[in-house]
Design a protein around this motif. Structure first.
Motif, PDB file in Angstrom:
ATOM      1  N   ASP A  19     132.993  37.418  14.479  1.00  0.00           N
ATOM      2  CA  ASP A  19     132.610  36.253  15.284  1.00  0.00           C
ATOM      3  C   ASP A  19     133.003  34.910  14.683  1.00  0.00           C
ATOM      4  O   ASP A  19     133.396  33.991  15.415  1.00  0.00           O
TER       5      ASP A  19
ATOM      6  N   LYS B 106     131.238  33.753  20.833  1.00  0.00           N
ATOM      7  CA  LYS B 106     130.469  34.555  19.894  1.00  0.00           C
ATOM      8  C   LYS B 106     129.883  35.748  20.655  1.00  0.00           C
ATOM      9  O   LYS B 106     129.373  35.600  21.765  1.00  0.00           O
TER      10      LYS B 106
ATOM     11  N   ASP C 217     122.253  31.958  17.931  1.00  0.00           N
ATOM     12  CA  ASP C 217     123.538  32.473  17.523  1.00  0.00           C
ATOM     13  C   ASP C 217     123.850  31.986  16.133  1.00  0.00           C
ATOM     14  O   ASP C 217     124.685  32.446  15.469  1.00  0.00           O
TER      15      ASP C 217
ATOM     16  N   ARG D 163     129.427  39.819  11.453  1.00  0.00           N
ATOM     17  CA  ARG D 163     129.707  38.553  12.139  1.00  0.00           C
ATOM     18  C   ARG D 163     130.807  37.768  11.443  1.00  0.00           C
ATOM     19  O   ARG D 163     131.635  37.116  12.091  1.00  0.00           O
TER      20      ARG D 163
END
Length: 232
Positions: A201, A207, A232, A197
């Motif tokens: 992201d 995301k 998230d 991530r």
């Protein structure tokens, strides 16, 4: 390519699993029928190598289970060498029938042939939002920017994007990326997702990797109601 090997003789199963792994296949082994049933119901395989005489559910019952669920190629590997058994296996949906004893090189040739006949191979290129993954070149870009991933990060991303929209459990992710199951209190999958991530992201929007509380992870770009409980 993932292969399920159902063989009740542990020594034979170990030999075959080692050879298939060295040939580049991911291999799960089941030593009895009920274990094989659980794997068939919860995992996806490109090929199943199936002994007829295994304890629990036998090969005929497992073949029926496979054919009720998918068109996965099935290779019977058994000491039962009568014409009647071969015909029975093929008529019930097996794709090939190899009699023991056998040469491993012949088994490997039959495996490769069946996989060429099998369902279309997975995609070589994926795109979700502004994320692009070129599997063959192992190239990942987001918003046109090249991302540098470790081998495990790439394997994790490949799994998530190839099953886009599916919620994947930590156990499933561990078995695919690391090829074994972690204890339930192990957080290695969470750590790996967090590192992915940070590259994939954190600097971008939307995301793409979502945590599904109490279940696992999902890669998707939408904000539909199916992720109402996601964090998230």
């Amino acid at each position: 390519m993932r292969v399920l090997l159902v063989e009740d003789e542990a020594k034979t199963a170990g030999f075959l699993a080692k050879g298939l792994s060295e040939a580049g296949y991911g291999v799960d082994v089941a030593l009895e029928g009920f274990e094989a049933q659980d794997l068939i119901e919860h995992e996806r395989y490109d090929l199943i190598i199936l002994d007829v005489m295994v304890p629990g559910l036998d090969g005929w019952q497992l073949l029926k289970l496979v054919r009720q669920r998918a068109d996965t190629p099935v290779l019977f590997l058994t000491a039962r060498d009568s014409v009647e058994d071969r015909v029975k296996g093929l008529e019930r949906g097996a794709d090939d029938y190899l009699v023991k004893p056998f040469a491993f090189i012949e088994l490997l040739a039959r495996v490769r042939t069946l996989l060429r006949r099998g369902p279309p191979r997975e995609l070589d290129h994926y795109r979700v939002a502004d994320l692009e993954v070129d599997v063959l070149r192992r190239r990942v870009t987001r918003n046109g920017q090249r991302l540098t991933l470790t081998n495990k990060e790439f394997a994790l991303l490949h799994l998530l994007i190839s099953r886009r929209g599916e919620v994947l459990s930590r156990t499933l992710i561990a078995s695919h990326v690391w090829n074994f199951n972690f204890d339930s209190d192990t957080n290695m999958v969470d750590v790996a997702v967090r590192r992915l991530r940070a590259k994939l992201d954190d600097p971008y929007w939307p995301k793409l990797i979502h945590t599904i509380r109490g279940v696992g992870y999902q890669l998707d770009s939408g904000d539909d109601e199916t992720r109402a409980d996601a964090t998230d």
